[in-house]
Design a protein around this motif. Structure first.
Motif, short mmCIF file in Angstrom:
data_model
loop_
_atom_site.label_atom_id
_atom_site.label_comp_id
_atom_site.label_asym_id
_atom_site.label_seq_id
_atom_site.Cartn_x
_atom_site.Cartn_y
_atom_site.Cartn_z
N GLN A 68 34.33 28.99 -45.85
CA GLN A 68 34.94 29.68 -44.72
C GLN A 68 34.15 29.46 -43.44
N VAL A 69 34.84 29.69 -42.32
CA VAL A 69 34.20 29.77 -41.02
C VAL A 69 34.03 31.25 -40.70
N ASN A 70 32.85 31.60 -40.26
CA ASN A 70 32.51 33.00 -40.01
C ASN A 70 32.46 33.25 -38.50
N PHE A 71 33.30 34.18 -38.03
CA PHE A 71 33.31 34.56 -36.61
C PHE A 71 32.68 35.93 -36.43
N LYS A 72 31.88 36.09 -35.39
CA LYS A 72 31.44 37.41 -34.96
C LYS A 72 32.49 37.99 -34.02
N ALA A 73 32.68 39.30 -34.06
CA ALA A 73 33.71 39.93 -33.23
C ALA A 73 33.36 41.39 -32.96
N ARG A 74 33.89 41.91 -31.87
CA ARG A 74 33.75 43.34 -31.62
C ARG A 74 34.72 44.14 -32.48
N ASP A 75 35.89 43.57 -32.75
CA ASP A 75 36.92 44.24 -33.54
C ASP A 75 37.38 43.28 -34.63
N ASP A 76 36.76 43.37 -35.79
CA ASP A 76 37.08 42.42 -36.86
C ASP A 76 38.52 42.57 -37.35
N SER A 77 39.02 43.80 -37.40
CA SER A 77 40.38 44.01 -37.89
C SER A 77 41.41 43.36 -36.98
N ALA A 78 41.27 43.57 -35.68
CA ALA A 78 42.23 43.00 -34.73
C ALA A 78 42.17 41.48 -34.73
N LEU A 79 40.96 40.93 -34.74
CA LEU A 79 40.86 39.47 -34.73
C LEU A 79 41.34 38.88 -36.05
N GLY A 80 41.06 39.58 -37.15
CA GLY A 80 41.56 39.13 -38.44
C GLY A 80 43.08 39.10 -38.47
N ARG A 81 43.72 40.13 -37.92
CA ARG A 81 45.18 40.15 -37.87
C ARG A 81 45.73 39.00 -37.03
N PHE A 82 45.06 38.71 -35.92
CA PHE A 82 45.50 37.59 -35.08
C PHE A 82 45.52 36.30 -35.89
N TRP A 83 44.41 36.01 -36.57
CA TRP A 83 44.33 34.74 -37.29
C TRP A 83 45.24 34.71 -38.52
N ALA A 84 45.43 35.85 -39.14
CA ALA A 84 46.36 35.90 -40.28
C ALA A 84 47.78 35.57 -39.82
N GLU A 85 48.19 36.13 -38.70
CA GLU A 85 49.52 35.84 -38.18
C GLU A 85 49.61 34.41 -37.65
N ALA A 86 48.55 33.94 -37.04
CA ALA A 86 48.54 32.58 -36.50
C ALA A 86 48.69 31.53 -37.59
N LEU A 87 48.05 31.78 -38.74
CA LEU A 87 48.03 30.80 -39.82
C LEU A 87 49.05 31.11 -40.92
N ASP A 88 49.69 32.29 -40.81
CA ASP A 88 50.61 32.76 -41.85
C ASP A 88 49.87 32.93 -43.17
N TRP A 89 48.70 33.54 -43.10
CA TRP A 89 47.85 33.80 -44.25
C TRP A 89 47.77 35.31 -44.48
N SER A 90 47.11 35.69 -45.56
CA SER A 90 46.92 37.11 -45.86
C SER A 90 45.61 37.59 -45.25
N VAL A 91 45.53 38.89 -45.04
CA VAL A 91 44.33 39.48 -44.46
C VAL A 91 43.88 40.63 -45.35
N SER A 92 42.56 40.77 -45.53
CA SER A 92 42.03 41.84 -46.37
C SER A 92 40.67 42.27 -45.85
N SER A 93 40.26 43.47 -46.27
CA SER A 93 38.95 43.98 -45.88
C SER A 93 38.34 44.71 -47.06
N ALA A 94 37.28 44.12 -47.62
CA ALA A 94 36.62 44.72 -48.78
C ALA A 94 35.63 45.80 -48.37
N GLU A 95 35.20 45.78 -47.12
CA GLU A 95 34.23 46.76 -46.65
C GLU A 95 34.38 46.91 -45.14
#
Length: 245
Positions: free
Chosen positions: A7-34
């Protein structure tokens, strides 16, 4: 056995929001284990033996916002697909980014947290990579990077010149990893890096020793007791060796 790029690891102020952006951009799933960590992966992703490269977004108080050496490039299949994807990404919150190179055969955008990425024009080489065509790392010496990373990973070196080096999974699947010669690089911590997993038999400790022998250096001093190991390649690009899956 060598490492696998997972994986590529991004730092972010809001991991949930940025994760949702990339999930929608790539048509992938998004999850948060912690809390503070969001993973973006395709359906059916197998951690121990990935056929693509995912995205992991980690929340930090003040991510670097100016200098970074790693970016991703997205594949398109036609001129119409390119235009459609760029339009959709802008609707999701991406903005045009000026990197000072108007001759690029791509559209350069920034995600909602400022991470620059490219939407490539259609290329035959990327017809079977999936949505991420390439992970690109800026460097001073692509030949030196090719020597190190060809030994470090289980990927195949496809091409190396004075200007770039190109690797891909030995299985011929997923994106390419490209090291691109870039002048005037600055030495500082970066907001994006590569995460790699070792073979379960060899394990993390064995791989860290092997990487140090190849020219990597430990880079995790003072950052906490993590289950992963932070190293830097011979040009100072940080990456993590995760615990075996």
């Amino acid at each position: 056995m060598a490492l696998k790029l997972v994986q590529v690891n991004f730092k972010a102020r809001d991991d949930s929001a940025l994760g949702r952006f990339w999930a929608e951009a790539l048509d992938w799933s998004v999850s948060s284990a912690e809390p503070g960590a969001t993973s973006v992966k395709p359906v059916g992703f197998v951690w121990a033996d990935p056929t693509t490269v995912g995205i992991d977004v980690i929340r930090v108080p003040d991510p670097e916002t100016v200098e970074y050496r790693v970016h991703i490039e997205l594949a398109t299949t036609s001129a119409a697909h390119h235009a459609e994807l760029v339009a959709r990404l802008k609707e999701l919150g991406a903005t045009p980014a000026d990197v000072g190179r108007g001759d690029l055969p791509s559209t350069v955008l920034a995600d909602p947290e400022g991470n620059v990425f490219c939407v490539l024009e259609p290329r035959e080489i990327h017809r079977d990579t999936g949505p991420i065509a390439a992970v690109v790392v800026d460097c001073a010496d692509p030949r030196a990077m090719a020597r190190f990373w060809d030994e470090a990973m289980d990927w195949t070196l496809h091409e190396v010149t004075d200007d770039h080096a190109l690797l891909r999974s030995a299985k011929g699947v997923g994106p390419y990893l490209e090291f691109l010669r870039t002048p005037h690089l600055k030495d500082m911590r970066h907001r994006a890096h590569l995460d790699l997993v070792p073979h379960p038999i060899d394990g993390q400790a064995v791989e860290v020793v092997r990487l140090e022998a190849l020219g990597a250096t430990l880079a995790d001093a003072g950052r906490g007791d993590f289950p992963w190991k932070i190293l830097a390649d011979p040009e100072g690009n940080e990456f993590c060796v995760l615990a075996p899956a």
